[in-house]
Design a protein around this motif. Sequence first.
Motif, short mmCIF file in Angstrom:
data_model
loop_
_atom_site.label_atom_id
_atom_site.label_comp_id
_atom_site.label_asym_id
_atom_site.label_seq_id
_atom_site.Cartn_x
_atom_site.Cartn_y
_atom_site.Cartn_z
N ARG A 194 43.97 32.95 27.00
CA ARG A 194 42.97 34.05 27.30
C ARG A 194 43.21 35.14 26.05
N ASP A 232 46.93 34.89 31.16
CA ASP A 232 47.12 35.78 31.93
C ASP A 232 48.10 35.68 33.18
N SER A 236 39.10 33.09 41.76
CA SER A 236 38.17 33.99 42.64
C SER A 236 36.68 33.70 42.24
N PHE A 237 36.51 33.41 41.02
CA PHE A 237 35.09 33.32 40.67
C PHE A 237 33.87 34.12 41.16
N ARG A 284 31.10 42.34 36.95
CA ARG A 284 30.85 43.32 38.00
C ARG A 284 30.46 44.54 37.87
N HIS A 320 35.37 31.02 32.10
CA HIS A 320 35.43 29.82 33.10
C HIS A 320 34.96 28.47 32.53
N VAL A 334 36.36 37.00 28.58
CA VAL A 334 35.32 37.50 29.35
C VAL A 334 35.79 37.69 30.83
N GLY A 344 45.12 30.26 33.52
CA GLY A 344 44.60 30.95 32.19
C GLY A 344 46.15 31.59 32.02
N PRO A 389 37.55 33.68 24.48
CA PRO A 389 37.30 34.99 24.50
C PRO A 389 37.44 35.37 25.89
N HIS A 440 32.08 32.76 35.26
CA HIS A 440 31.27 33.17 33.89
C HIS A 440 31.67 32.24 32.81
N SER A 486 35.21 38.54 34.90
CA SER A 486 34.66 38.78 36.35
C SER A 486 34.60 40.48 36.71
N THR A 487 35.68 40.97 36.38
CA THR A 487 35.62 42.52 36.43
C THR A 487 34.94 43.19 35.69
P1 ATP Z 1 38.94 39.12 37.72
O1 ATP Z 1 38.20 39.96 36.35
O2 ATP Z 1 37.89 39.48 39.00
O3 ATP Z 1 40.20 39.36 37.90
P2 ATP Z 1 38.76 36.64 36.02
O4 ATP Z 1 37.65 36.93 35.04
O5 ATP Z 1 40.27 36.85 35.52
O6 ATP Z 1 38.54 37.38 37.65
P3 ATP Z 1 39.52 34.59 37.94
O7 ATP Z 1 38.20 33.91 38.85
O8 ATP Z 1 40.42 35.33 38.58
O9 ATP Z 1 38.70 35.16 36.72
O10 ATP Z 1 40.11 33.30 36.83
C1 ATP Z 1 40.24 31.97 37.60
C2 ATP Z 1 41.06 31.45 36.52
O11 ATP Z 1 40.40 31.20 35.10
C3 ATP Z 1 42.59 31.96 36.08
O12 ATP Z 1 43.45 30.90 36.06
C4 ATP Z 1 42.22 32.81 35.01
O13 ATP Z 1 43.28 33.09 34.43
C5 ATP Z 1 41.21 32.07 34.03
N1 ATP Z 1 40.34 32.80 33.28
C6 ATP Z 1 39.43 33.62 33.76
N2 ATP Z 1 38.85 34.07 32.82
C7 ATP Z 1 39.40 33.28 31.42
C8 ATP Z 1 39.05 33.40 30.05
N3 ATP Z 1 38.26 34.32 29.53
N4 ATP Z 1 39.92 32.76 29.01
C9 ATP Z 1 40.76 31.86 29.71
N5 ATP Z 1 40.96 31.83 31.33
C10 ATP Z 1 40.36 32.61 31.89
#
Ligand code: ATP
Length: 212
Positions: free
Chosen positions: A131, A106, A9-10, A163, A17, A157, A104, A155, A14, A159-160
Motif C-alpha cells: 500500500r 499497513d 471493513s469495506f 467518507r 481494494h 486510496v 495490506g 495507490p 474502493h 475508505s476514510t
Molecule cells: P479505513 O480508511 O476505513 O481504515 P481502508 O481503506 O484501510 O479503511 P479496509 O476495509 O480497512 O480499508 O481494508 C481492508 C483490507 O484492504 C486491509 O487489509 C487493508 O490493508 C487493505 N487495503 C485497503 N486499502 C488498500 C490500498 N489502497 N492498497 C492496498 N491495500 C489496501
Amino acid sequence: MHVAVFGGSFNPPHVGHQLAALWVLETAGVDELWLIPALVHPFEKALAPFEHRLRMCERAAAALGPRARVSDVEARLGGPSRTLRTIETLQEANPGVAFSLVIGSDLVAESSTWHGAERLRQLVPFIVVGRQGRDAAVASARTAADAGTQPLAIPDVSSTAIRAALAAGRPTGSWVPRRVLEYILENRLYGAGASASAGDESAGSGGGAPVG
Ligand code: ATP
C-alpha cells in the motif's frame, strides 16, 4: 482449490481494494478471492450497516469476474471480527480448500497483535499487498517466503478519505467504483447528498434494493 480471504471493513469498498484483489487473483496462484466484510469493527469503529457494505462489496467484486466472491460469514458468526475465528470457521466448513489471508502492508505490524496471531500464522500463509506510502519495506515482498517478487504498491486510496469527501460533497469518482458510488448515493450513505450536491457525480439507476 486455493482461496484468498480478503477481509476488511469495506466502509465503503474502493478501487484500492479492487486493485489489490485483482493483483492477488492474477499473481498469487489462487483460484478464487473471497471478500469478507466485518460485521462489527474489532475496535468498535462505527461502520455503515453490514447489509449495505455487503451489497457494495458485491458490486465491487462483480467487476473482477466470477473468481471474486463475497461471503457473509461474519454476519453469521456475529460480534466483532476475529480473523482467527473467521479462518477456523472457513477451514472447518471447506475441508478441501487451502486458504491464504490477504492483508495490506499497513496491517503487517498490527497483525502480530491480533487475537491468536501466532496460531493464525500457522493456519494460513499471508499474502501482503503493498500500500503506497504505508511501510514500503514490507510492500516490497508479497510474503516473507516470496522475497523474489518485484515490489508493487497499490495507490493509497482509503475508505476514510472517501467518507470525508462524501460528507463534504467533494468528488470521489476516481476512488470509488461507479456502481458502488451509485449505491452510496441511492442510499445516502456517509452523509452523501446531505450537502447541496455530492460533488460532480450523479446517481445512476443501478440495482441494489435499499435495505435496513
Ligand atoms: P479505513 O480508511 O476505513 O481504515 P481502508 O481503506 O484501510 O479503511 P479496509 O476495509 O480497512 O480499508 O481494508 C481492508 C483490507 O484492504 C486491509 O487489509 C487493508 O490493508 C487493505 N487495503 C485497503 N486499502 C488498500 C490500498 N489502497 N492498497 C492496498 N491495500 C489496501
